[in-house]
Design a protein around this motif. Sequence first.
Motif, PDB file in Angstrom:
ATOM      1  N   LEU A  84       1.804  -1.801 -12.138  1.00 31.45           N
ATOM      2  CA  LEU A  84       2.112  -3.188 -12.450  1.00 31.45           C
ATOM      3  C   LEU A  84       0.944  -3.892 -13.145  1.00 31.45           C
ATOM      4  O   LEU A  84       1.149  -4.790 -13.967  1.00 31.45           O
ATOM      5  CB  LEU A  84       2.467  -3.913 -11.139  1.00 31.45           C
ATOM      6  CG  LEU A  84       2.939  -5.360 -11.223  1.00 31.45           C
ATOM      7  CD1 LEU A  84       4.248  -5.432 -11.986  1.00 31.45           C
ATOM      8  CD2 LEU A  84       3.125  -5.944  -9.831  1.00 31.45           C
ATOM      9  N   LEU A 142       0.852  -1.169   0.000  1.00 29.31           N
ATOM     10  CA  LEU A 142       0.000   0.000   0.000  1.00 29.31           C
ATOM     11  C   LEU A 142       0.895   1.227   0.000  1.00 29.31           C
ATOM     12  O   LEU A 142       2.021   1.181   0.435  1.00 29.31           O
ATOM     13  CB  LEU A 142      -0.869   0.027   1.260  1.00 29.31           C
ATOM     14  CG  LEU A 142      -1.979  -1.030   1.316  1.00 29.31           C
ATOM     15  CD1 LEU A 142      -2.461  -1.219   2.732  1.00 29.31           C
ATOM     16  CD2 LEU A 142      -3.121  -0.632   0.412  1.00 29.31           C
ATOM     17  N   GLY A 143       0.376   2.334  -0.452  1.00 25.64           N
ATOM     18  CA  GLY A 143       1.205   3.536  -0.435  1.00 25.64           C
ATOM     19  C   GLY A 143       0.442   4.712  -0.982  1.00 25.64           C
ATOM     20  O   GLY A 143      -0.770   4.652  -1.113  1.00 25.64           O
ATOM     21  N   LEU A 156       1.717  -0.910  -7.532  1.00 25.18           N
ATOM     22  CA  LEU A 156       0.740  -1.933  -7.896  1.00 25.18           C
ATOM     23  C   LEU A 156      -0.084  -1.480  -9.100  1.00 25.18           C
ATOM     24  O   LEU A 156      -0.314  -2.236 -10.041  1.00 25.18           O
ATOM     25  CB  LEU A 156      -0.170  -2.217  -6.701  1.00 25.18           C
ATOM     26  CG  LEU A 156      -1.235  -3.284  -6.931  1.00 25.18           C
ATOM     27  CD1 LEU A 156      -0.589  -4.636  -7.186  1.00 25.18           C
ATOM     28  CD2 LEU A 156      -2.167  -3.375  -5.731  1.00 25.18           C
ATOM     29  N   ASP A 182       0.947   2.833  -5.729  1.00 26.49           N
ATOM     30  CA  ASP A 182       1.328   3.362  -7.039  1.00 26.49           C
ATOM     31  C   ASP A 182       2.038   2.287  -7.859  1.00 26.49           C
ATOM     32  O   ASP A 182       1.764   2.098  -9.037  1.00 26.49           O
ATOM     33  CB  ASP A 182       2.234   4.585  -6.826  1.00 26.49           C
ATOM     34  CG  ASP A 182       2.618   5.236  -8.128  1.00 26.49           C
ATOM     35  OD1 ASP A 182       1.727   5.366  -8.989  1.00 26.49           O
ATOM     36  OD2 ASP A 182       3.797   5.598  -8.284  1.00 26.49           O
ATOM     37  N   THR A 220       4.240  -0.357  -3.278  1.00 29.90           N
ATOM     38  CA  THR A 220       3.367   0.764  -2.936  1.00 29.90           C
ATOM     39  C   THR A 220       2.120   0.605  -3.784  1.00 29.90           C
ATOM     40  O   THR A 220       2.114  -0.155  -4.757  1.00 29.90           O
ATOM     41  CB  THR A 220       4.005   2.124  -3.275  1.00 29.90           C
ATOM     42  OG1 THR A 220       4.227   2.170  -4.688  1.00 29.90           O
ATOM     43  CG2 THR A 220       5.321   2.337  -2.546  1.00 29.90           C
ATOM     44  N   GLY A 266       4.924   3.120 -17.398  1.00 31.04           N
ATOM     45  CA  GLY A 266       5.919   3.441 -16.383  1.00 31.04           C
ATOM     46  C   GLY A 266       5.861   2.457 -15.226  1.00 31.04           C
ATOM     47  O   GLY A 266       5.040   1.548 -15.208  1.00 31.04           O
ATOM     48  N   ARG A 267       6.790   2.635 -14.270  1.00 31.97           N
ATOM     49  CA  ARG A 267       6.849   1.741 -13.132  1.00 31.97           C
ATOM     50  C   ARG A 267       6.852   2.577 -11.865  1.00 31.97           C
ATOM     51  O   ARG A 267       7.609   3.528 -11.758  1.00 31.97           O
ATOM     52  CB  ARG A 267       8.132   0.914 -13.196  1.00 31.97           C
ATOM     53  CG  ARG A 267       8.308  -0.019 -12.026  1.00 31.97           C
ATOM     54  CD  ARG A 267       9.555  -0.887 -12.190  1.00 31.97           C
ATOM     55  NE  ARG A 267       9.702  -1.772 -11.055  1.00 31.97           N
ATOM     56  CZ  ARG A 267      10.793  -1.836 -10.301  1.00 31.97           C
ATOM     57  NH1 ARG A 267      11.834  -1.085 -10.559  1.00 31.97           N
ATOM     58  NH2 ARG A 267      10.841  -2.668  -9.287  1.00 31.97           N
ATOM     59  N   GLY A 268       5.996   2.252 -10.922  1.00 32.31           N
ATOM     60  CA  GLY A 268       5.994   2.962  -9.647  1.00 32.31           C
ATOM     61  C   GLY A 268       6.959   2.295  -8.695  1.00 32.31           C
ATOM     62  O   GLY A 268       7.554   1.267  -9.019  1.00 32.31           O
ATOM     63  N   ALA A 269       7.113   2.877  -7.516  1.00 33.31           N
ATOM     64  CA  ALA A 269       7.997   2.266  -6.522  1.00 33.31           C
ATOM     65  C   ALA A 269       7.407   0.920  -6.102  1.00 33.31           C
ATOM     66  O   ALA A 269       6.198   0.815  -5.897  1.00 33.31           O
ATOM     67  CB  ALA A 269       8.123   3.191  -5.324  1.00 33.31           C
ATOM     68  N   GLU A 302      13.710   4.739 -17.030  1.00 30.87           N
ATOM     69  CA  GLU A 302      12.454   5.248 -16.486  1.00 30.87           C
ATOM     70  C   GLU A 302      12.386   6.759 -16.603  1.00 30.87           C
ATOM     71  O   GLU A 302      11.606   7.284 -17.368  1.00 30.87           O
ATOM     72  CB  GLU A 302      12.325   4.866 -15.006  1.00 30.87           C
ATOM     73  CG  GLU A 302      11.781   3.501 -14.752  1.00 30.87           C
ATOM     74  CD  GLU A 302      11.454   3.332 -13.279  1.00 30.87           C
ATOM     75  OE1 GLU A 302      12.312   2.812 -12.549  1.00 30.87           O
ATOM     76  OE2 GLU A 302      10.363   3.742 -12.865  1.00 30.87           O
ATOM     77  N   ARG A 321      16.595   7.327 -12.925  1.00 32.27           N
ATOM     78  CA  ARG A 321      16.170   5.924 -12.823  1.00 32.27           C
ATOM     79  C   ARG A 321      16.275   5.333 -14.212  1.00 32.27           C
ATOM     80  O   ARG A 321      15.540   5.724 -15.108  1.00 32.27           O
ATOM     81  CB  ARG A 321      14.738   5.839 -12.301  1.00 32.27           C
ATOM     82  CG  ARG A 321      14.594   6.525 -10.947  1.00 32.27           C
ATOM     83  CD  ARG A 321      13.149   6.757 -10.615  1.00 32.27           C
ATOM     84  NE  ARG A 321      12.621   5.646  -9.843  1.00 32.27           N
ATOM     85  CZ  ARG A 321      11.355   5.555  -9.477  1.00 32.27           C
ATOM     86  NH1 ARG A 321      10.481   6.461  -9.868  1.00 32.27           N
ATOM     87  NH2 ARG A 321      10.950   4.554  -8.756  1.00 32.27           N
TER      88      ARG A 321
END
Lengths: 521, 312
Positions: free
Chosen positions: B179, A23-24, B176, B174, B172, B166-169, A202, A199
Motif C-alpha cells: 500500500l 501485521l502479518g 501495508l 504484506d 497484513t 500489486g496488492r497484498g492482503a 491481480e 483475484r
Amino acid sequence: MRARLWNLRFLLAVASAVTLIGLGVFASSDNFLRVANPADIETLDPALLTDAISSRVGNQIYDHLVEFGADGGIIPGLAERWEFSEDGKVVTFWLRSGITFHDGSLCDAAAVKYSLERVMDPNLASPNRQKYVDILEEIVVVDATTVELRLKVANVAFLPLYIIASPACPVSAAAVAQWGEDFGFHPVGTGPFRFDEYRPDESVRLVRYDGFWGEPAKLAGMIFKAVPEPLTRVIELETGNVDLILEVPVEELPRLEADPAITVQADPMSTVRGLWFNHKSAILADVRVRRALAEVLNIEEIFQAFLEGFALPADSLVPMGSWAHNDALPGYPYDPAAAKGLLAEAGWTDSNGDGVLDKDGQDLHLVLISPAARYLMDQEISTAAAYQWGEIGVSVDLQILKSSTWSTQMQAGQYDIVFLGFAKDIPEPALFLDPLVRTGGRSNFFGYSNPALDALIDAGGATFDSERRAAIYREAQQLMNEDVTFLPIYTDIGYIAKRAELNFTWSSTRRHYLRDAFFES
Amino acid sequence: MAHYIARRLVMMVAVVFAVISFTFFMGALVPGDVARLLAGLEASEQDVQLIRDKYGLDEPLIVQYGRYMGRLVQGDLGRSIRTKRLVFDEVASRYPATMELALTSTLLSFLFAIVFGTWAAIHFNGPVDTGTMFGALIGVSMPAFWRGLMLMLVFALFLGWLPPSGRGAAFTLDGLKHLLLPVATLTMGGAATLTRLARSSMLEVLSQNYVVTARGKGLSPWRVDYHHALRNALLPVVTMAGVQFGSLLGGTVVIEDVFAWPGMGRLMIEAILSKDFPIVQGAILFFAVSLAAVNLLIDLSYAALDPRIRYR
C-alpha cells in the motif's frame, strides 16, 4: 466544547492509525513460477477465450488431443494416435486410457464429444462456433477411448486449425454443469496445472495437478500477475518479484540484457504486419496504382528508423518461418520514378498544378487508418507511409484511431488503406491465406477476390502430399505479389526476459513451453 | 436532522437514477460494435450475430433501457459481456482496493494539511512556511505517473524495501508494504493541494477580530491557534478533502496502472474500451452512490465543526 475537541482528536487519531494497519507475514511462493502479464485474463473457458493472455494461462490448464512438437510436427497429446480416412473426411483418435480431469472425472471419448458439441451450441454463443459448425458433420463415440470426427469437407490442416486450438480442448462436463456461466473462472481441464485462485485485475494462481497423465510438472505452481505498465513489469523482474515477462518493452532491452541476473531470449514470431488495400475502392482497384504505392514505400528507411532489431522485413502473407514460404518473391524495389510512370499510365497526373495527382477532375485522395500502438510502431509506419506517398502527389488523409474505432471502421470498409497485422501461433499457411484473402474469407475485410488465388487455396487445402502442397502455396504467394494484394512490412521478433535461474526454452510457436520450466538451485 | 437526512436520501436516489440513465444513453454513442469486439476479428458474422442476440444488442435502445432498469430495481446488475462474470462481483472485488487507497491517502493528506498548513500559517513568511509551500509546489507540479515510477525506482529497485507493485492482503504487513508506494504517490499530490488550502484558510481566520480578541483576553497561543482558529479554518479543507476522496473513489487509472493496483479505474477503462456496458453501468452506479454518500457526510460534518450550522 470538550466533546467537540475530542472529536477532532479522534479524527486525527484515526488518520494516524490507518497508516499503521495490521501485521502479518510476507507471503513466499516456493517453487512457484511468477509471470507478469500485461493484462488480466478475460475468461478461462476455452470455448470462449479469444485473447492471448487468457490463452497463455489456459494452455497450462487444458490439453489438446494432439500437440505441436519442438520441430513444428504433430505429436500425441490426449490421443496417443490418430488416423485420417482415405478421403480425409473421417479422423479417428485413440485416447490414452485413464486420463482424469482436475475434478477427478474421466476424460474419455464422451468428454471429447461433449466439449466439441458445447462449442457448437448456439446458447453458449462462442465466437468460434461457426468455424466448427462449418466443418464437423458428426462426432461419434466408438468406444470409451475412441472417437471419430466426421467432417463435411476434407481439410489437410484440420489438426493444426481445429484440433490444436483452444475450443477443441476437452472440459469437464461435471464442472460446466456445476458452474454454468461462471465456468470461465472455475475452469477444469486435464493439464499439468489446475486452477486454484483468481483475484480480479491481480493474479491467477495455478497449482500442480498430481493426477496429470504426462510427466508431472517440476514447478509447484504458477502465478500470473496482471501488470499493465511496461516499466513496472521490468522493475518487477529486476527486483526478482516475478520470474518472467513475455511482453518486454523493446526500449528496455539493452538494460535487461546487461543485467547478469536476467536472461533475454528472442525468436521470430508467426506474424505479418502491413498495409492492406480496400479493393472495393475505385482508385485502388487498378493494380498499377497499388504497385505504384508499393514502389514509393521506402521499407529500408522505415526499418532503419523504427524497426531495426525488433522485426524482420516481411515479403509475403505466409510468415518467413513457414515451410511454405516462397523465398523467391521479387518484392517491390523502391523506385519513385517508376511509380510516377505507373500512375501516369493509369491516368493520374497533376493537371491543375496543385501538387496533388488527379484524373477526370478527381484528386488521388486516400484515407489511411491505423490503430495506435496495437502493433509495434503501427502509427509511426503509417505516418511515414503517408508522408512518402505524399511526396509523389498522393493526398493521404491519415487517421490514427483507438483500436475499437479502427476495427469498426475497417469492418465497415470506411478506409482506402489500413494498417493491420495478423498473428498465429504457428506459421501454417492456411491459417493466414484462408481467412484473409480468399473470396468471402472470415477476415477478408478488404473486399479482395481473385478466383485464381481461391483455386490455389482450395487446392492447397485438399492436397495431402506436403511437397506439392508447399508448391501450391508458393504459387499463391507469387500471385499475390504480382497482384499487389497488400503491402507486407514486417514480422515481429518476440522477446522474453526471465530470471537467469528459471530454466526453459521459449519458442514463439510452441504452446507448452512453460510446462517443463523449473528453477535451477 | 433525521428529516434532513431522509430528504437527502430521497434526493440521492433521484440523482443516481439520473446518472444511470444518462450513462446508459451516452454509452450508445460510443463508436464500435461490442459483439464484434468480443468475438474477435476472425469470428464469422453468424457468431457475431449470435452474441448480439444473446445480449439483446440489436433491440431498440429504449427496450434495452427498460429491461436494464427492470432488472436493476430487482438488484440484478447483469453479467459482464466480456468476462461473463456477475457485474456485482466484478465491481465488488475492485471496490475494497479502491476504498483502501482512497481512504488512506485522503486521511493522510488531511492530516498532513492540518499539521503543516496550520504551522505554516502561524509562522507566516518564516522558514517553515517557505519550506512547506515549496514542498507543496513540488507535490502539485509533479505528474502522478512520474512520481509513482520514481518512488518505485528508489524504494523497490534501488533500496529493495518495498514491493514494486500489486496488492497484498488487507490488514497484513504484506498488505501495508504494497500500500505504501501508491498511497505515497497519491498523498504527495493530494496533500500539496490541501496544505496550500489549509494555510490560506488559516491565514484568513487568524486575522479576524475574534482571534485578536481571544489573544487580548490572554488565552494561550496554542488554545487560540489550534482550538478557536483551526476549527473555523477547517471547513474549506474538509470540503476539499471530501471532494478529493470522492474523485478517488472513481479510481485512479494512472496510479492503478503504474502499481498494478486492482481498482475501479482499471475496471472502468477496460470496460469502456471494450464497450462492456453492464460493467460501466455497474461501476458508475457504485461511484454515484458513494459520491452522494460522501457529500452527505461532508455536509453533516459542517454541523460538527461549526455550532452555528444546524440542519432541519
